[in-house]
Write an enzyme that holds these catalytic residues in place. Sequence first.
Site, PDB file in Angstrom:
ATOM      1  N   GLY A  13     -48.087 -32.484 -79.272  1.00 37.24           N
ATOM      2  CA  GLY A  13     -48.667 -32.761 -80.585  1.00 37.24           C
ATOM      3  C   GLY A  13     -50.088 -32.288 -80.778  1.00 37.24           C
ATOM      4  CE  LYS A  14     -51.521 -27.789 -76.835  1.00 32.23           C
ATOM      5  NZ  LYS A  14     -50.136 -28.074 -76.446  1.00 32.23           N
ATOM      6  CB  THR A  15     -50.385 -27.579 -83.626  1.00 33.96           C
ATOM      7  OG1 THR A  15     -50.526 -26.653 -82.554  1.00 33.96           O
ATOM      8  CG2 THR A  15     -50.635 -26.859 -84.935  1.00 33.96           C
ATOM      9  CB  SER A  57     -52.324 -29.874 -55.583  1.00 33.61           C
ATOM     10  OG  SER A  57     -51.209 -29.200 -56.123  1.00 33.61           O
ATOM     11  CE  LYS A 100     -50.978 -32.073 -59.257  1.00 34.90           C
ATOM     12  NZ  LYS A 100     -52.001 -31.797 -58.238  1.00 34.90           N
TER      13      LYS A 100
END
Length: 805
Positions: free
Chosen positions: A394-396, A712, A755
């Site tokens: 939902g960034k945009t 990692s 993660k």
Amino acid sequence: MSERKSMLNVYLGQNENEMEFMPIVPLGEEEMDETEKGSLPTELPIIALRNTVLFPNVVLPITVAREKSVKAINEAQKSNKWIGVVAQRDANNDDPNPGDIYTTGTLAKIVKQIKMPDGNTTVFIMGRMRIGIENYIQTEPFYTAQVKYLQDEFPENDAEFDALMSSIKDYSERIAQQSPNMPNEASIVLRNIEQQSFLMHFVASNINANIIDKQALLEENNIKMRAEKLMKLLQTELQLVELKNEITNKTRADIDKQQREYFLQQQLKSIREELGGDPNEREIRDLQKRAEGKVWTEAAQELFQKNIEKLERMHPSTPDYSVIYNHLDLMLDLPWNTYTEDSYDLKKAQKILDDDHYGMDKIKDRILEYLAVLKLKGDMKSPILCFVGPPGIGKTSLGRSIANSVNRKYVRLSLGGLHDESELRGHRKTYIGAMPGRIIQSIRKIKTANPVFILDEIDKIGKDFRGDPSSALLEILDPEQNNSFYDNYLELEFDLSKVLFIATANSISDIQPALRDRLEIIQLSGYSIEEKVEIAKRHLLPKQKELHGLGKITLRFPDKVLAKIIQEYTRESGVRELDRQLAAIMRSVAKEVAMDGKSQPQVSIEQVEKVLGKPRFSNDMYVKNNPPGVAIGLAWTYVGGDILFIETSLSKGKGGFTLTGNLGNVMKESASTALSYLKAHAAEYKIPAEKFEENNIHIHVPEGAVPKDGPSAGVTMLTALASAFTGRKIRPFLAMTGEITLRGQVLPVGGIKEKVLAAKRAGIKDIIMCKLNEKDVEEINKDYIKGVSFHYVNEMKEVLEFALK
């Protein structure tokens, strides 16, 4: 005239630059009797014509290209060949709605249909009666309407009407005779037409009048009134023809190569004098009038006046004229000091953000902080926010919610694949096809200088020989510079400091360092199962119900059903795949409702498996008791967190070391570091030193087709190696993440929330990570990680003490 059957090219009243000869067949047939009228259909397929009105008793050829018209013609051919022909109001509309079509038209008979070589169809239609459209029965795949038949009101023994018709014939013949491009047959045809109504309709079909005047003739029920309107149009047309001849006679002379240009200029001058002036002068006056109310900078005012003076001295046919005109038009369209008023109602803004997006508390707080400062200070330099996170979270859409909450206009620019910096800065206007940059174009379109401007996919900007767009963004996104943004086409500085820029990206590592320094990075992490369930209930399910026509249907999704779909049919950080799976279930429900008229009020697990098939993902493989040498790591990808197996096997040999699984350089170095540490501390873990020399070591990370890299996996690789060499199994339900050093220290890593949520989805019960990552775990909602135990370590020996049985 009843015996005359040949087709004539008759032309009346069109000027020579738009000459279109229209084939017309004079029929000379009588009006339809009452018996024929009684047998006419009341429902007709309808076609819309551009710039043409069909009159009764006139044959007209039309070229049919639009799909709806072709289908209507084919339907008419199948039945009785009757079709309704109506003119459309706007000739440029390629797909007119019923409201774009006149309600009065003509009943037509299809005379002949011809397939043309270019794929289009030419149809000869014969008008018979006027019709009125009462209502449209269908609009797809073509228009069908219920019609009524309109009766003409004929005058009886009216000498005035007869004189009027005689005048119409005389005027038509005079126009035909005075038009130099008129064929000789035109006067003959007009002279031999006896039937008054047909004469009127024949002339009306061919006169050079606009669509509105012709439609007015068709809509007039009284024949006498129709004739009077036609007479006015003929008088106007005759005046135009005579005026054209007069202008031509004024400038007629012996024409040679030197005189040709002079002749054309004189003719053009005469026309302009009659029309009341030069249209280019009117254009310039219009530009000056638009500039009167502009409040712009002194430099903009000076450049505008300078270009206006150039335009006045320049001939319109020169290439630079359109270049300067378009530049002035851009200057006038830009909102130099036009701003929308911000809304400072913080409670309303918070409600909008909460309604549109579930969770994201940190980001919402940042937006409210910005509004609070703006409310107290009244003005501030807009920050350049950058939302970084996996796809589908939902960034945009968050940017649109921000625009709504502050009452600003919203504009979005996708930067994915952009590789030419001129797309942002504009081209110099001396180039052919030059345009302003996408930034200025968007500001011009939105008509305000302080919108919320979304720069989507800023990490996917390309770079090649045409320039580096990410470097061009440095000026746009620097609060200290963007108050004087320079566009190459505009050739002026434009203030972008009031624009609230919001960038989005999937990975911060792909953003140029200098550009990243200008951005305020806000990390958006993926959603937990509980968050996805809430998002599905609040946003996805209502949206999908509406999209599939189930808005009025009672349909419940229990939480356990949603959780099953999330866990067993999707594996992502966002909710796009979940949205697609819910859409598949909605389609199944829509089919049930369409076929049976009802559906089950509650979706069951059995129904989910029937629609979506067997579960795609299972957590059993992650938590079963693996043999020695197999460890589970946690990885971060651009779509969120994921589980990573690391397998180690020993075989008799001479100490060879093999790495497979499409590993990057960082993971290869982690493996080498882990092996070196284990060799150095072999005695501590009771591993005979010769065992390293007598065995070949093979480390493999499954799914070799997928590239893997990142800092990692060191902890996991060391644990897998230690398990293989000691023969001790690794504790089940255990995953780990972290990097190591040769001294055996565990280093912190990023992407902890992604993660941890991936481990929770996979059913992991214990997670090992660096002590310094404890602060990242504390930021995660405790409700989302119930049942997961965290073991924080500083050194590798702590890891092996806990991990190995």
